[in-house]
Design an enzyme around this catalytic site. Structure first.
Site, PDB file in Angstrom:
ATOM      1  N   SER A 135       0.812  -1.219   0.000  1.00 50.69           N
ATOM      2  CA  SER A 135       0.000   0.000   0.000  1.00 50.69           C
ATOM      3  C   SER A 135       0.847   1.270   0.000  1.00 50.69           C
ATOM      4  O   SER A 135       1.990   1.292   0.467  1.00 50.69           O
ATOM      5  CB  SER A 135      -0.920   0.025   1.224  1.00 50.69           C
ATOM      6  N   GLN A 136       0.255   2.328  -0.505  1.00 48.34           N
ATOM      7  CA  GLN A 136       0.840   3.659  -0.449  1.00 48.34           C
ATOM      8  C   GLN A 136       1.110   4.032   1.009  1.00 48.34           C
ATOM      9  O   GLN A 136       0.246   3.846   1.873  1.00 48.34           O
ATOM     10  CB  GLN A 136      -0.136   4.651  -1.078  1.00 48.34           C
TER      11      GLN A 136
END
Length: 214
Positions: free
Chosen positions: A61-62
């Protein structure tokens, strides 16, 4: 200052500017080398604020989303946290810096094996992992103080909410399309849950069952 410290410092500053302001969450993220969890092809982007591909058509994930979800979870040092979707192990590693124990479930055995190796390499010892259907949670270890879901549930995560302690918090993306709503559920004294919508996100879908690979 070495290269990792410099890149990590810039990322943490960027996250703070975006609204991830909890100092414990930022310290936890700064202490975990994201490059350990990134596919070697994308090492030059390990400290960029963006999601990156990993095996099994999943993503790491970011960092902003990792920080936002972790901040919303309000993890305390004695908490037992359930994570649904181990993935690369990065989110799990961040949670391990904040909680007493993290229980993490992953449907892809190959991803789980790799994540376990990374956590071991970082000498993270308060994480317990399991290969299985994350949508079912981990009933044998319930109830949990906190639950984080790192894949998009098609509807309200009722089965997982049953595994929360009274007053517990669950953070989960919910939606059937490519864009979902990140929801925060908080247990109420009467046994119900309040729901707060935080932001739109893009997660891979939460799929039933353990994956068959090979």
């Amino acid at each position: 200052m070495n290269l990792m410290d410099d890149r990590a410092g810039r990322l943490i500053l960027h996250l703070r500017q975006q609204g991830v302001t909890d100092p414990k969450v930022l310290a936890a993220m700064e202490s975990i080398d994201r490059a350990v969890f990134v596919d070697p092809r994308f090492l030059d982007q390990a400290w960029e604020n963006q999601a990156l591909p990993i095996d099994c058509a999943q993503t790491i994930s970011q960092p902003f989303i990792v920080g936002l979800m972790t901040q919303a979870l309000e993890v305390q040092p004695r908490h037992r946290v359930l994570e649904v979707g181990t993935g690369s192990g990065y989110q799990c590693a961040v949670l391990s810096r904040l909680a007493r124990y993290v229980y993490s479930v992953e449907r892809y055995r190959s991803l789980l094996t790799d994540a376990e190796a990374r956590l071991k390499a970082l000498q993270i010892e308060n994480v317990v992992t399991r290969h299985g259907d994350g949508g079912l949670g981990w009933p044998e270890q319930a109830p949990f103080d906190r639950i984080m879901v790192t894949a998009a549930a098609p509807h309200e995560p009722t089965e997982l909410l049953k595994q929360l302690k009274p007053g517990g918090i669950l953070v989960c993306p919910v939606g059937r399309t490519s864009v979902q709503m990140l929801n925060r559920y908080v247990g109420q004294p009467d046994g119900s849950f309040s729901r707060e919508s935080l932001t739109e996100v893009r997660f891979v879908p939460l799929v039933e069952g353990a994956a068959k690979e090979g």
